[in-house]
Design a protein around this motif. Sequence first.
Motif, short mmCIF file in Angstrom:
data_model
loop_
_atom_site.label_atom_id
_atom_site.label_comp_id
_atom_site.label_asym_id
_atom_site.label_seq_id
_atom_site.Cartn_x
_atom_site.Cartn_y
_atom_site.Cartn_z
N PRO A 40 -1.31 -7.40 0.18
CA PRO A 40 -2.07 -8.48 -0.48
C PRO A 40 -2.72 -7.98 -1.77
N LYS A 41 -3.12 -8.94 -2.61
CA LYS A 41 -3.74 -8.57 -3.89
C LYS A 41 -5.21 -8.19 -3.73
N ALA A 42 -5.90 -8.82 -2.79
CA ALA A 42 -7.34 -8.58 -2.63
C ALA A 42 -7.56 -7.29 -1.84
N LEU A 43 -7.48 -6.17 -2.57
CA LEU A 43 -7.64 -4.85 -1.95
C LEU A 43 -8.95 -4.22 -2.44
N PRO A 44 -9.42 -3.15 -1.78
CA PRO A 44 -10.65 -2.48 -2.24
C PRO A 44 -10.49 -2.00 -3.68
N PRO A 45 -11.61 -1.80 -4.41
CA PRO A 45 -11.52 -1.42 -5.83
C PRO A 45 -10.86 -0.06 -6.03
N THR A 46 -10.30 0.12 -7.24
CA THR A 46 -9.46 1.29 -7.52
C THR A 46 -10.23 2.61 -7.51
N TYR A 47 -11.55 2.55 -7.57
CA TYR A 47 -12.32 3.79 -7.59
C TYR A 47 -12.80 4.20 -6.20
N SER A 48 -12.31 3.52 -5.17
CA SER A 48 -12.75 3.84 -3.80
C SER A 48 -11.66 4.60 -3.05
N ILE A 49 -12.07 5.49 -2.16
CA ILE A 49 -11.10 6.23 -1.37
C ILE A 49 -10.29 5.29 -0.49
N SER A 50 -10.87 4.14 -0.16
CA SER A 50 -10.16 3.13 0.63
C SER A 50 -8.89 2.70 -0.12
N ARG A 51 -9.04 2.43 -1.43
CA ARG A 51 -7.88 2.02 -2.23
C ARG A 51 -6.90 3.18 -2.41
N TRP A 52 -7.43 4.40 -2.60
CA TRP A 52 -6.53 5.55 -2.78
C TRP A 52 -5.64 5.71 -1.55
N LEU A 53 -6.21 5.48 -0.37
CA LEU A 53 -5.43 5.58 0.86
C LEU A 53 -4.34 4.51 0.89
N VAL A 54 -4.71 3.28 0.53
CA VAL A 54 -3.72 2.20 0.52
C VAL A 54 -2.59 2.52 -0.45
N GLU A 55 -2.96 2.99 -1.67
CA GLU A 55 -1.93 3.28 -2.67
C GLU A 55 -1.04 4.46 -2.25
N SER A 56 -1.60 5.37 -1.45
CA SER A 56 -0.81 6.53 -1.04
C SER A 56 0.30 6.15 -0.07
N VAL A 57 0.20 5.01 0.58
CA VAL A 57 1.24 4.60 1.52
C VAL A 57 2.05 3.40 1.03
N ARG A 58 1.61 2.77 -0.06
CA ARG A 58 2.29 1.59 -0.57
C ARG A 58 3.75 1.92 -0.93
N ALA A 59 4.65 1.00 -0.63
CA ALA A 59 6.05 1.16 -1.01
C ALA A 59 6.34 0.27 -2.21
N PRO A 60 7.34 0.63 -3.07
CA PRO A 60 7.67 -0.22 -4.21
C PRO A 60 8.06 -1.61 -3.72
N ALA A 61 7.63 -2.64 -4.47
CA ALA A 61 7.99 -4.01 -4.10
C ALA A 61 9.49 -4.20 -4.21
N THR A 62 10.07 -4.92 -3.26
CA THR A 62 11.51 -5.11 -3.25
C THR A 62 11.92 -6.38 -3.96
N THR A 63 10.95 -7.23 -4.35
CA THR A 63 11.29 -8.48 -5.01
C THR A 63 11.07 -8.37 -6.51
#
Length: 293
Positions: free
Chosen positions: A270-293
């Motif tokens: 989803p687009k509504a994710l924690p802000p980019t300066y938080s470790i919460s977001r860093w964790l999400v980005e570390s597992v995110r896969a490239p969009a297939t669409t």
Amino acid sequence: MNLDLPPTIHPVFLPGAAADVPAEPTDHCLVVADGKLLVRPDGELPRVADLPAEPGPPGRSDRPGLVPLGTLDGVPVWAAAREKADATLGNWLGWRELAAGLPEPLAALAGRALQVVTWRRSHRYCGACTAELADVPGEHARRCPDCQLYVPMQLSPAVLVAIRRPGPPGAAEQLLLVRHSYGPTEVWALVAGFVEAGETLEQAVHREVAEEVGLRVDRLTYFGSQPWAMSGPGVVLAGFTAYCPDPAAEPVVDGRELTQARWFPLDALPKALPPTYSISRWLVESVRAPATT
Ligand SMILES: [Zn+2]
């Protein structure tokens, strides 16, 4: 996003509590009032010279109450508490604005200033015998002169975890995201919680996951930490990744802290994710896969 900053990142902030030398006008000085921190009109953090002199003897002692915070690139950093946020001095920013607007290590430094000043204001008397506490030189700690109770400034450790599970055959893995009943309720965040006395960080993760979403996880792996939380300074966050081995396991929210919990494909988060300066977001980005669409 560089998640593995070398120890030589500049500027270097070293926490400290010793006032070995008197404050110089060019030293950094973080001024706190009403839970907010002063930022100069030019956007910089203030220097000691920016602080209005208080009544008192002339010379260096005309700026009493400076509390040592450490050094920034070798320059001493002080905190100063003021009763009122004087708008003529600059902008007074709350924690969320500071966390969002200041790059590291300045955000950590601002958090430390807020934490130290708040702690000093709220720990003035002995909790055992009610005598007035005295500063322990060289530490952010106080001691009772009557019963010797030692009162250090304390941090609250908390954990957060990015949980994945297998996706349907041929599809991307999935990430568990949750919505809280407090704070920014629209944001999809990670399962998180405070560490209880008597448990390890890892046990805290397993307990919080079981309590908040009713799942069991394995392959718990340490990710990194952040010396402050979105909710404010004084909380040190330890981030983990984990795996839910059961591809059919569905989260059950507790209904108190969480309002929703859902699995999202890693290529369609989803687009509504924690802000980019938080470790919460860093964790999400570390597992995110490239969009297939
Ligand atoms: Zn006491």
